[in-house]
Write an enzyme that holds these catalytic residues in place. Structure first.
Site, PDB file in Angstrom:
ATOM      1  N   SER A 140       3.141   3.865   7.874  1.00 25.33           N
ATOM      2  CA  SER A 140       1.918   4.567   7.483  1.00 25.33           C
ATOM      3  C   SER A 140       0.722   3.748   7.934  1.00 25.33           C
ATOM      4  O   SER A 140       0.838   2.543   8.229  1.00 25.33           O
ATOM      5  CB  SER A 140       1.876   4.743   5.963  1.00 25.33           C
ATOM      6  OG  SER A 140       0.599   5.140   5.502  1.00 25.33           O
ATOM      7  N   TYR A 153       3.107   2.081  -2.601  1.00 17.78           N
ATOM      8  CA  TYR A 153       3.203   2.694  -1.275  1.00 17.78           C
ATOM      9  C   TYR A 153       2.741   1.712  -0.207  1.00 17.78           C
ATOM     10  O   TYR A 153       3.384   1.554   0.839  1.00 17.78           O
ATOM     11  CB  TYR A 153       2.352   3.960  -1.262  1.00 17.78           C
ATOM     12  CG  TYR A 153       2.508   4.815  -0.029  1.00 17.78           C
ATOM     13  CD1 TYR A 153       3.562   5.719   0.086  1.00 17.78           C
ATOM     14  CD2 TYR A 153       1.587   4.747   1.009  1.00 17.78           C
ATOM     15  CE1 TYR A 153       3.707   6.508   1.215  1.00 17.78           C
ATOM     16  CE2 TYR A 153       1.721   5.533   2.139  1.00 17.78           C
ATOM     17  CZ  TYR A 153       2.774   6.416   2.233  1.00 17.78           C
ATOM     18  OH  TYR A 153       2.916   7.206   3.351  1.00 17.78           O
TER      19      TYR A 153
END
Length: 293
Positions: A140, A153
């Site tokens: 990401s 995350y």
């Protein structure tokens, strides 16, 4: 890999979103698919859409369960003879700051996103090595730039980027390519659910420059993945500007940059934590339901 005809592609998180769209694109180009997801109903529906058992092995499995991943890989090898390409795509996100997030939700994000990545690669790697294939690990933009309120995350996606870097060094001499994918906001159910549950996040994003806050379609993202997989790319950035953050990362982590970028955080972060408390959960409703099955 000039073409995907006859190649066997394993995709985790393959039932919806980016994983499903990549599956559609590669099936159109002649690939056979091993699709793995914890959500069995959309997984079965997608497998039927893509031609059923002749072309698709669909396995309902949790990437946190290594034995289940070994079984899923074995089923794919038994059906199609081996695994050429692995797309490690399964991932979830939690809600709330470090002070507010449910510890169980934090741990689940690490287990799915990071430990699940290891389980997937470990199970499939012997066959990928045999076929001198390619592994794409979905990270990401969060690996380049930490986002407050998303510590689990952030940590997991930074972890899988470095996992990809280490794996690349380990298997290059065996003819295996390894890449990592880094995306900003993609129009997946994960992002839509987060925005719907947490209006404070949407308000904070509205203050950012348009290119940064813009959401990219799943179709555009999957097209970039398709091209990157075909080229055995080391990195895939979606949109392209995300790649600049990799080089700017040292600057973005200086005290000066953190102060400049963090002026609004004391305003919207408590608002987000209040919204999380009001929800009574640190995961989306869909992810929470799947975790309770």
């Amino acid at each position: 890999m000039a073409a995907f005809t006859g190649k066997v592609v394993l995709i985790t998180g393959g039932a919806r979103g980016i994983g499903a769209e990549v599956a559609r694109r590669l099936r159109t180009r002649g690939a056979h698919l091993v699709l793995i997801d914890v959500d069995s109903l959309p997984l079965r529906e997608l497998a039927a859409e893509l031609g059923g058992d002749e072309y698709v092995v669909a396995v309902a499995a949790d990437v946190r369960d290594f034995a289940a991943m070994e079984i899923a890989v074995a089923q794919g090898i038994e059906r199609f003879g081996g695994i050429d390409i692995v797309v490690v795509n399964a991932g979830i996100a939690s809600y709330g700051s470090v002070l507010a997030v449910d510890p169980a939700a934090f741990r689940r994000v690490i287990e799915v996103n990071l430990v699940g990545c290891f389980h997937t690669v470990r199970a499939a790697l012997p066959s990928v090595i045999e076929r001198r294939g390619y592994v794409l690990i979905v990270s990401s933009v969060a690996a380049y730039l930490a986002m407050p309120g998303m510590a689990a995350y952030d940590a997991a996606k930074a972890g899988v980027e470095h996992f990809a870097n280490a794996l690349r060094l380990e298997v290059a001499h065996r003819g295996v390519g390894v890449g990592s994918a880094h995306m900003s906001w993609i129009d997946t159910s994960l992002v839509r659910e987060s925005f719907a549950d947490l209006p404070a996040v949407a308000r904070a994003l509205a203050e950012l420059p348009r290119p940064i806050r813009k959401t990219t379609s799943v179709q555009t993202c999957a097209a970039r993945f398709e091209r990157g997989i075909e080229r055995r790319a080391r990195r895939i950035n979606v949109p392209a500007w995300v790649g600049a953050l990799r080089w700017l990362r040292p600057l973005l982590q200086t005290p000066f940059a953190e102060r400049a970028n963090g002026k609004t955080i004391p305003i919207w972060l408590p608002e987000m934590d209040a919204e999380v408390a009001g929800l009574g959960r640190s995961l989306s409703a869909r992810t929470q339901a799947l975790s309770e099955d």
